[in-house]
Design an enzyme around this catalytic site. Sequence first.
Site, PDB file in Angstrom:
ATOM      1  N   CYS A 134      10.697 -26.473 -13.156  1.00  0.00           N
ATOM      2  CA  CYS A 134       9.954 -26.696 -11.922  1.00  0.00           C
ATOM      3  C   CYS A 134      10.351 -25.685 -10.849  1.00  0.00           C
ATOM      4  O   CYS A 134      11.351 -25.878 -10.144  1.00  0.00           O
ATOM      5  CB  CYS A 134      10.199 -28.120 -11.426  1.00  0.00           C
ATOM      6  SG  CYS A 134       9.347 -28.443  -9.889  1.00  0.00           S
ATOM      7  N   CYS A 137      10.455 -26.985  -7.318  1.00  0.00           N
ATOM      8  CA  CYS A 137      11.595 -27.852  -6.976  1.00  0.00           C
ATOM      9  C   CYS A 137      12.842 -27.008  -6.748  1.00  0.00           C
ATOM     10  O   CYS A 137      13.632 -27.280  -5.854  1.00  0.00           O
ATOM     11  CB  CYS A 137      11.926 -28.823  -8.107  1.00  0.00           C
ATOM     12  SG  CYS A 137      10.535 -29.607  -8.871  1.00  0.00           S
ATOM     13  N   ASP A 138      13.041 -26.004  -7.600  1.00  0.00           N
ATOM     14  CA  ASP A 138      14.341 -25.338  -7.649  1.00  0.00           C
ATOM     15  C   ASP A 138      14.323 -23.883  -7.179  1.00  0.00           C
ATOM     16  O   ASP A 138      15.387 -23.258  -7.067  1.00  0.00           O
ATOM     17  CB  ASP A 138      14.879 -25.382  -9.099  1.00  0.00           C
ATOM     18  CG  ASP A 138      15.013 -26.817  -9.583  1.00  0.00           C
ATOM     19  OD1 ASP A 138      15.340 -27.676  -8.754  1.00  0.00           O
ATOM     20  OD2 ASP A 138      14.783 -27.071 -10.772  1.00  0.00           O
TER      21      ASP A 138
END
Length: 307
Positions: A134, A137-138
């Site tokens: 992701c 997300c990261d």
Amino acid sequence: MENIRCLIIGGGPAGYTAAIYASRAGLNPVLYEGMEPGGQLTTTTIVENFPGFPEGVDANQLMTDMRAQAARFGADIRRGTVTAVDFSSRPFKLTIDSETVIEAQAVIIATGATARYLGLPSEQEFRGMCVSACATCDGFFYRRKDVAVVGGGDTACEEATYLANLCNKVYMIVRRDVFRASQAMQEKVRNTPNIEVLWNCNTREVLGDASGVTGARLERKDGKVFDISIDGFFLAIGHHPNSDVFKEFIQTDENGYIVTSGKSCMTNVEGVFAAGDVQDPSFRQAITAAASGCKAALEVEKFLLSH
Ligand code: NDP
């Protein structure tokens, strides 16, 4: 034992939309959100193709709003994962979090799909530590660093362009000499100068040490093996439908997608319906998931009236 008229499993666009329709129809739905409330959409940033938002909409906000809309009409939204089912007779029996058994007259499965990994031991070793599925997300953790994205589909192109905004350099590791992605996404990649596409390459190993990922060893189709130096390794190679827990009773295709009947959301078990990505290997969009959630709820309404 609690007996629910309409049980919805999954807190993504399909599940929330089903809950909006079912609650407005007076079916008193209960929705279990599972491990990832909001579903896959929460792993992205801005959604630009959901109708009604000419400037785009924050994906998390969209999901929060869908959830709130369902709750406003009385849907009972709960944390919890369905860990076992018995669909052999009605009322159906479902186990929540391996402890509580409940009964349901009708069920809508809207459990979505989960990101796939390559299956390399080294990938597992660094998972959650510089190996991610992701980017949104990261990605933040890799500002001004070098990263790689595996895959050549729309997701890979989207994640690579997203990361290119944050990172110094983004490699795309593509196993063929063409993208699978749409022309529009390919164009975005081509117009992003700090993305380098490594065609015909497969990952042999993710390299790293105690500090995390330091590189990847790739093999090109012509046999050449070489290393790239990276700090983050992102997977974008497709998804696995979350249908495993239902397979004893519910028919799936060879890839695990639940088989529904023609234009309907009906599964092979009368009273069990499926909506969203768990039954859709083709479109997998928030809008198509929402649409099938609507259809499933309308079908449940008819089903409950006639039973
Ligand atoms: P896709 O299945 O479309 O693409 C997967 C990519 O990963 C392909 O390039 C595939 O290669 C590659 N791949 C698969 N397995 C491996 C492996 N083991 N090693 C290396 N590469 C591998 O998945 P996506 O997640 O990209 O997209 C899913 C669906 O969602 C699509 O329909 C897409 O259009 C849609 N989507 C739409 C978006 C939007 O409209 N904004 C954004 C993101 C996705 P190969 O081509 O060789 O099979």
